[in-house]
Design a protein around this motif. Sequence first.
Motif, PDB file in Angstrom:
ATOM      1  N   ARG A   1      11.207   3.159-138.681  1.00  0.00           N
ATOM      2  CA  ARG A   1      10.512   4.452-138.553  1.00  0.00           C
ATOM      3  C   ARG A   1       9.851   4.578-137.189  1.00  0.00           C
ATOM      4  N   ALA A   2       9.247   3.482-136.730  1.00  0.00           N
ATOM      5  CA  ALA A   2       8.599   3.500-135.419  1.00  0.00           C
ATOM      6  C   ALA A   2       9.610   3.763-134.312  1.00  0.00           C
ATOM      7  N   LEU A   3      10.761   3.105-134.376  1.00  0.00           N
ATOM      8  CA  LEU A   3      11.791   3.284-133.359  1.00  0.00           C
ATOM      9  C   LEU A   3      12.273   4.726-133.320  1.00  0.00           C
ATOM     10  N   LYS A   4      12.485   5.313-134.486  1.00  0.00           N
ATOM     11  CA  LYS A   4      12.929   6.705-134.549  1.00  0.00           C
ATOM     12  C   LYS A   4      11.888   7.646-133.949  1.00  0.00           C
ATOM     13  N   GLU A   5      10.613   7.401-134.255  1.00  0.00           N
ATOM     14  CA  GLU A   5       9.538   8.256-133.730  1.00  0.00           C
ATOM     15  C   GLU A   5       9.397   8.098-132.222  1.00  0.00           C
ATOM     16  N   VAL A   6       9.552   6.882-131.719  1.00  0.00           N
ATOM     17  CA  VAL A   6       9.453   6.636-130.273  1.00  0.00           C
ATOM     18  C   VAL A   6      10.562   7.363-129.533  1.00  0.00           C
ATOM     19  N   ASN A   7      11.781   7.308-130.045  1.00  0.00           N
ATOM     20  CA  ASN A   7      12.899   7.994-129.394  1.00  0.00           C
ATOM     21  C   ASN A   7      12.700   9.498-129.362  1.00  0.00           C
ATOM     22  N   PHE A   8      12.228  10.041-130.489  1.00  0.00           N
ATOM     23  CA  PHE A   8      11.983  11.484-130.521  1.00  0.00           C
ATOM     24  C   PHE A   8      10.853  11.867-129.568  1.00  0.00           C
ATOM     25  N   LEU A   9       9.772  11.076-129.579  1.00  0.00           N
ATOM     26  CA  LEU A   9       8.637  11.338-128.691  1.00  0.00           C
ATOM     27  C   LEU A   9       9.081  11.325-127.234  1.00  0.00           C
ATOM     28  N   ASN A  10       9.866  10.337-126.867  1.00  0.00           N
ATOM     29  CA  ASN A  10      10.334  10.213-125.491  1.00  0.00           C
ATOM     30  C   ASN A  10      11.163  11.425-125.075  1.00  0.00           C
TER      31      ASN A  10
ATOM     32  N   LEU B   1      11.751  -3.389-128.559  1.00  0.00           N
ATOM     33  CA  LEU B   1      12.436  -2.566-129.554  1.00  0.00           C
ATOM     34  C   LEU B   1      13.948  -2.742-129.530  1.00  0.00           C
ATOM     35  N   LYS B   2      14.433  -3.646-128.636  1.00  0.00           N
ATOM     36  CA  LYS B   2      15.870  -3.936-128.522  1.00  0.00           C
ATOM     37  C   LYS B   2      16.663  -2.689-128.126  1.00  0.00           C
ATOM     38  N   LEU B   3      16.185  -2.017-127.094  1.00  0.00           N
ATOM     39  CA  LEU B   3      16.866  -0.856-126.523  1.00  0.00           C
ATOM     40  C   LEU B   3      17.417  -1.220-125.155  1.00  0.00           C
ATOM     41  N   SER B   4      18.322  -0.409-124.641  1.00  0.00           N
ATOM     42  CA  SER B   4      18.882  -0.645-123.315  1.00  0.00           C
ATOM     43  C   SER B   4      17.888  -0.208-122.250  1.00  0.00           C
ATOM     44  N   PRO B   5      17.371  -1.135-121.411  1.00  0.00           N
ATOM     45  CA  PRO B   5      16.393  -0.739-120.386  1.00  0.00           C
ATOM     46  C   PRO B   5      16.994   0.170-119.310  1.00  0.00           C
ATOM     47  N   LEU B   6      18.275  -0.027-118.990  1.00  0.00           N
ATOM     48  CA  LEU B   6      18.907   0.825-117.979  1.00  0.00           C
ATOM     49  C   LEU B   6      19.038   2.259-118.487  1.00  0.00           C
ATOM     50  N   SER B   7      19.451   2.394-119.744  1.00  0.00           N
ATOM     51  CA  SER B   7      19.571   3.729-120.322  1.00  0.00           C
ATOM     52  C   SER B   7      18.207   4.401-120.421  1.00  0.00           C
ATOM     53  N   TRP B   8      17.195   3.627-120.836  1.00  0.00           N
ATOM     54  CA  TRP B   8      15.831   4.173-120.950  1.00  0.00           C
ATOM     55  C   TRP B   8      15.316   4.629-119.585  1.00  0.00           C
ATOM     56  N   SER B   9      15.516   3.829-118.544  1.00  0.00           N
ATOM     57  CA  SER B   9      15.033   4.162-117.201  1.00  0.00           C
ATOM     58  C   SER B   9      15.728   5.404-116.657  1.00  0.00           C
ATOM     59  N   ALA B  10      17.035   5.487-116.900  1.00  0.00           N
ATOM     60  CA  ALA B  10      17.778   6.650-116.423  1.00  0.00           C
ATOM     61  C   ALA B  10      17.282   7.927-117.102  1.00  0.00           C
ATOM     62  N   LYS B  11      17.013   7.809-118.398  1.00  0.00           N
ATOM     63  CA  LYS B  11      16.575   8.980-119.151  1.00  0.00           C
ATOM     64  C   LYS B  11      15.125   9.341-118.871  1.00  0.00           C
ATOM     65  N   SER B  12      14.242   8.337-118.798  1.00  0.00           N
ATOM     66  CA  SER B  12      12.800   8.585-118.715  1.00  0.00           C
ATOM     67  C   SER B  12      12.294   8.791-117.305  1.00  0.00           C
ATOM     68  N   CYS B  13      12.990   8.251-116.319  1.00  0.00           N
ATOM     69  CA  CYS B  13      12.486   8.326-114.948  1.00  0.00           C
ATOM     70  C   CYS B  13      13.445   9.046-113.993  1.00  0.00           C
TER      71      CYS B  13
ATOM     72  N   ALA C   1      19.152  14.420-122.008  1.00  0.00           N
ATOM     73  CA  ALA C   1      18.069  13.700-122.691  1.00  0.00           C
ATOM     74  C   ALA C   1      18.386  13.419-124.156  1.00  0.00           C
ATOM     75  N   GLY C   2      19.419  14.047-124.691  1.00  0.00           N
ATOM     76  CA  GLY C   2      19.802  13.773-126.069  1.00  0.00           C
ATOM     77  C   GLY C   2      19.450  14.855-127.062  1.00  0.00           C
TER      78      GLY C   2
END
Length: 516
Positions: free
Chosen positions: A314-323, A441-453, A496-497
């Motif tokens: 549940r936390a992972l799902k909420e974090v992705n939506f929040l981001n 959270l076992k997510l891809s850091p490269l994908s997260w950085s590309a999306k978030s920054c 962004a998804g």
Amino acid sequence: MRGSFISWLKENRTSVRSAFGMRIVSMGLGSLLGLLFPRLLVQAMGADLYGLWLTFQSVTRLGGLSDLGMGGAIALRTGQYLGQKQDSKLRELLASARSIVLLLSSVCFLAFVALSPWLPRWLKFDSAPGSGSLTLLMIVGGMNVAVVLLAGYFHSLNFALGTVTWPVIPTVLIGQILAPAVQVWLAIYDFPLWVQLLPYSAATIAVGALACSMVKWAHPWVGTIWPLGFNLKLWKELAGTSGWVYLSSIGNAIYFATDRVLILPGFGGAAVTKYFFNYKICDLATMLILTASFVSIPKITQWLASGQEAEKTRALKEVNFLNTAQILMGCTAALGYLAFNDLFIALWQGAEYQMPLSLQIAFACNLAATTGGDAGIQVAGRCGNNGIKQTGIAVGGTGLLNLGLSYLSMRLGFLTGIAIATAIAQIVLSLSLGWITCRYLKLSPLSWSAKSCLLPLAVVGIGGLCRTVLKPDSVAHVIMLVVSFGLILLVAALAAGVNREMISREWSIIKGMLGR
């Protein structure tokens, strides 16, 4: 009607979406009046005196660091113990926490009183006409910081309990509307600055008292103010957490205060006022967007601490939506700022307060980087036992980076460089803490950085280029600019998804909430 509204508040006490909606509406109202009050104050006080007032506010914010991170430590530990169902240990912890907060607030006030004759000179506060006694200003400032620390204890508990809906209304009405309105009245009649500070102290006391009541309504024994505890083991536990929270607070305070503190001696009080006015939209937009993480983090904290796999999912799902939500909102706000800030400043204060487009692009970059990376920054502090330590190091380190680059820009006489320094530091912070969140959270850091920054910065870069070519000096250019920005946002949303399923799910949740 009144009873129905109170019932609705109780039912939606921890509702993330209802709290976010209420905060948007309430802060929107406060923001509109917040645009009015600075205009009235600068007319009543003059640009130089108002610049002194703004710089003093930064000093009192730094003074607020005297809690040594205790408020954040209390919120974090309370949320974790609630998630782990350790009520007896939480009772002992809060008793010791109350004694520490009382001690820190008393020491802080006495320190301001003792140093008040020398602080204005050390801070290079030149007495402007109408400022009144700067010594008294520092004493009242110390009192204000002390009551902020005391009230902060109950605000921390409200946050940990997930009570994110109730505190919205009094905070906005009393702190952001009533207190500034009283200051405007005092400024018009030329009261000294220390008298103009008193309404904010009174507002802090009132909102703190309401926060205490709200804690008792939600969880009666958590809101008690007695007994005081002196358990050295628990003091050590709180200190271990608060030390890293404190480092984070120092870094955040540097981000907030560096610009004003360095611009005043380097460029003068009038420059502080112009800089502040041109950053106003970005500041308001950032506060509104970061509200999304503020109302989400209490639940995420408890889910991550519970140890149950379903709760972590549940936390992972909420974090992705929040981001995703914060990225899209941040990009929208940054492009809106670039399109309309010059017009806004001209209508609000006058064309003489407009500043170069290069400075506005730097402000927009900071806005996009701050909001795009906020989910990773907030969650990083909840990632296991070392999360808060890693967050403290990252925030403190990038705060010092911001300070160093800003000081260099000030010495070079490069005002825009101060804004660029803040944006660079924020980008480094978002990337570093985003990677920590991804690892936990076992997510891809490269994908997260590309999306978030990278995505938000690309949006601002392309938007800044469009704004350079298409100056909003005619109706045709404004229409072309708005259409261009709309297309940029559409592409950014897809990247962004955002999809039909996400929109449909959120709409169903909102309809269900309103139906209740």
